[in-house]
Every structure is written in C-alpha cells, then in structure tokens.
Design a protein around this motif. Sequence first.
Motif, PDB file in Angstrom:
ATOM      1  N   UNK A   1      11.332  20.325 -14.546  1.00 38.06           N
ATOM      2  CA  UNK A   1      12.318  19.964 -14.948  1.00 38.06           C
ATOM      3  C   UNK A   1      12.167  18.520 -14.419  1.00 38.06           C
ATOM      4  N   UNK A   2      13.246  16.923 -14.694  1.00 35.89           N
ATOM      5  CA  UNK A   2      13.607  15.715 -14.117  1.00 35.89           C
ATOM      6  C   UNK A   2      14.935  15.429 -14.356  1.00 35.89           C
ATOM      7  N   UNK A   3      15.163  14.323 -13.508  1.00 38.39           N
ATOM      8  CA  UNK A   3      16.387  13.922 -13.316  1.00 38.39           C
ATOM      9  C   UNK A   3      16.065  12.695 -13.291  1.00 38.39           C
ATOM     10  N   UNK A   4      17.071  11.261 -13.902  1.00 43.26           N
ATOM     11  CA  UNK A   4      16.880  10.336 -14.173  1.00 43.26           C
ATOM     12  C   UNK A   4      17.898   9.387 -13.891  1.00 43.26           C
TER      13      UNK A   4
ATOM     14  N   UNK B   1       4.787  11.473 -10.825  1.00 38.03           N
ATOM     15  CA  UNK B   1       4.326  10.569 -11.263  1.00 38.03           C
ATOM     16  C   UNK B   1       5.316   9.477 -10.584  1.00 38.03           C
ATOM     17  N   UNK B   2       6.514   8.461 -11.516  1.00 37.26           N
ATOM     18  CA  UNK B   2       6.814   7.647 -11.367  1.00 37.26           C
ATOM     19  C   UNK B   2       8.029   7.276 -11.876  1.00 37.26           C
ATOM     20  N   UNK B   3       9.339   6.067 -11.720  1.00 38.27           N
ATOM     21  CA  UNK B   3      10.173   5.769 -12.626  1.00 38.27           C
ATOM     22  C   UNK B   3       9.935   4.532 -13.998  1.00 38.27           C
ATOM     23  N   UNK B   4       9.904   5.024 -14.711  1.00 33.69           N
ATOM     24  CA  UNK B   4       9.434   5.174 -16.319  1.00 33.69           C
ATOM     25  C   UNK B   4       7.538   4.701 -16.190  1.00 33.69           C
ATOM     26  N   UNK B   5       6.797   5.369 -15.641  1.00 34.92           N
ATOM     27  CA  UNK B   5       5.636   5.558 -15.861  1.00 34.92           C
ATOM     28  C   UNK B   5       5.278   6.171 -17.871  1.00 34.92           C
ATOM     29  N   UNK B   6       4.336   5.747 -17.768  1.00 36.07           N
ATOM     30  CA  UNK B   6       3.568   6.528 -19.076  1.00 36.07           C
ATOM     31  C   UNK B   6       2.887   7.571 -18.610  1.00 36.07           C
ATOM     32  N   UNK B   7       2.385   8.248 -17.974  1.00 40.57           N
ATOM     33  CA  UNK B   7       1.454   8.895 -17.385  1.00 40.57           C
ATOM     34  C   UNK B   7       2.778  10.288 -16.915  1.00 40.57           C
TER      35      UNK B   7
ATOM     36  N   UNK C   1      11.688  19.150 -19.632  1.00 41.80           N
ATOM     37  CA  UNK C   1      10.613  18.284 -20.619  1.00 41.80           C
ATOM     38  C   UNK C   1       8.835  18.891 -21.079  1.00 41.80           C
ATOM     39  N   UNK C   2       8.556  19.042 -21.786  1.00 42.16           N
ATOM     40  CA  UNK C   2       7.409  19.727 -22.703  1.00 42.16           C
ATOM     41  C   UNK C   2       6.650  18.585 -21.539  1.00 42.16           C
ATOM     42  N   UNK C   3       5.551  19.699 -21.335  1.00 39.83           N
ATOM     43  CA  UNK C   3       4.598  19.174 -19.960  1.00 39.83           C
ATOM     44  C   UNK C   3       3.569  18.501 -20.623  1.00 39.83           C
ATOM     45  N   UNK C   4       2.959  19.026 -21.611  1.00 41.53           N
ATOM     46  CA  UNK C   4       1.983  18.606 -22.520  1.00 41.53           C
ATOM     47  C   UNK C   4       2.409  17.123 -23.263  1.00 41.53           C
ATOM     48  N   UNK C   5       3.280  17.372 -24.354  1.00 45.26           N
ATOM     49  CA  UNK C   5       4.423  16.193 -24.738  1.00 45.26           C
ATOM     50  C   UNK C   5       4.586  14.936 -24.109  1.00 45.26           C
ATOM     51  N   UNK C   6       5.500  15.531 -23.042  1.00 47.88           N
ATOM     52  CA  UNK C   6       6.314  14.650 -22.169  1.00 47.88           C
ATOM     53  C   UNK C   6       7.538  14.331 -23.315  1.00 47.88           C
TER      54      UNK C   6
ATOM     55  N   UNK D   1      -3.618  14.453 -17.322  1.00 44.16           N
ATOM     56  CA  UNK D   1      -2.658  13.272 -17.541  1.00 44.16           C
ATOM     57  C   UNK D   1      -1.557  14.402 -18.964  1.00 44.16           C
ATOM     58  N   UNK D   2      -0.377  13.665 -18.259  1.00 46.15           N
ATOM     59  CA  UNK D   2       0.085  14.150 -19.763  1.00 46.15           C
ATOM     60  C   UNK D   2       1.284  13.102 -19.774  1.00 46.15           C
ATOM     61  N   UNK D   3       1.569  12.871 -21.203  1.00 47.25           N
ATOM     62  CA  UNK D   3       2.560  11.553 -21.350  1.00 47.25           C
ATOM     63  C   UNK D   3       3.698  11.794 -20.428  1.00 47.25           C
ATOM     64  N   UNK D   4       4.540  10.873 -20.403  1.00 45.61           N
ATOM     65  CA  UNK D   4       5.998  10.899 -19.292  1.00 45.61           C
ATOM     66  C   UNK D   4       6.824   9.954 -19.853  1.00 45.61           C
TER      67      UNK D   4
END
Length: 246
Positions: free
Chosen positions: A45-48, A230-236, A59-64, A25-28
């Motif tokens: 990489x992520x788009x919002x 992951x998901x939209x506005x998810x914490x993980x 995005x840094x994977x381990x910290x989000x 699990x990683x922070x998101x």
Amino acid sequence: NADGALADSTATSRTPRYTADVVAEHPHDTNAFTQGLLWHDGRMFESTGQEGQSNIREVELNTGRVIRQKDLAEPHFGEGIVIMGEKLYQLTWKSNTAFVYDWKTFAPTGEFKYEGEGWGLTTDGTSIIMSNGSSVLAWRDPATFAVQKSLEVTDNGTPVKSLNELEWVKGEIWANVWQSEQIARIDPATGKVTGWIDLTGILKPLDRSGREDVMNGIAYDAEGDRYFVTGKNWSKLFEIRLKPRS
C-alpha cells in the motif's frame, strides 16, 4: 564553531552505521509523490501527496501497477498511512485532519482532527505513532487519535529533526529523514538513534529523469522478512538487505 563540529562528527561516529545491498528492483510509478509505504496482508500500500494528486493505493509489487486507489479531494495534501485492524489511517500535511477508511475497500469510515502538521505514520500494534517533521514522535490512541505520549528522537543527545515516513521493524522505529538518504533506527523506549542506514545513491543516475524528489517510503514484510524502500517520483522500488559498514 570548529570544536562543536568536531564534537558532532565524533558523536555521530559512535552510532552504528549500515549500508545495504539491493536484493531486487521493482518498477515504481514516477507520478507517485510517495508519502507512506506499507506491506499488509501480502500486499503493498502507498499514499501520495501534492494537492489534486493525493491518493491511497494498493500497488502490485512486481509491476508497479496501481490495483486500486482512492483520491483525496483538494485542497488536502496526503501524507503518511498506517493500517490497524480494519482501518487505514491517512494523514494530511496542513489540513489537521486524518482520514480513516476500511482498508479492504477504501470506503471512508471517519476522520480525526489533530494539531500541527502530519508527516509519517506507523504502529507498534497498540498505538499509532506519528511524525510531524520535527524531532518529536507522538503515540496516539487509534480509537480517538488523542496523544498518549511524545518522545524526542536524539542521536548522542542531539535532536534528529525532519523525521518523515515511519515503519515499525522488529521492535524498532525506522524513520526517513527528510532531504537525506539516511534512515534512522530508533529505540521506541528512549527515542535514541541506535543505528543509521546510509542509502546514498541507491537510485542510480541511469534510473533518474530529473523529476525525482527525496527518498521517502519504508515498508517491512514481517512474514517474509523483507525490507522495501523508495522515493517521491522514483522509477524504482528496492528490496534491500542491511550490512554493517566496514
């Protein structure tokens, strides 16, 4: 009718189903309305989406943590992304425009027009593959964005609608199905669903604030053979391992 429902459930049961173990699990970022997720050159990489909040980011994977980002001007609503060669392509929901950047710097390098809505993007290495919320995927020329071919996605003959974020995984297309926690595994030659990955409840109640939206975002690290969702506005953000449903 009852007969139709019975036929549907029988048809669906013929398609192999998978569940998944969470490997890590990683922070998101809970403010990230995730529209696209991809792993490229050892980086995430992520788009919002959302007007006024849309961006592309590394995005840094381990910290989000967001390492860098490029905002999309209003009124554009950002959607899926893909990287091909030196270019990062970003769709928009209803602006009929794809924006193009240098993926290493996020410097804008061009744009393309297209008809209809923009949802998800991936690539088979030659073409860009795009979803628009329907059951049809379009293969596009990365140089012109012209449609090369279209393919309807079906599960035992039934169209699979609301195809969203896409990922190319070992010769298959994986697709989030909007408003579900199911991922469709699609044969790109036929459009047939060859398997369903059921991730129901992967984000635990303890990790929810109530602000979350749907599951969206699949990334595959080919070098490390790792799968991320992951998901939209998810914490993980989860690294998963598939297992056939017993």
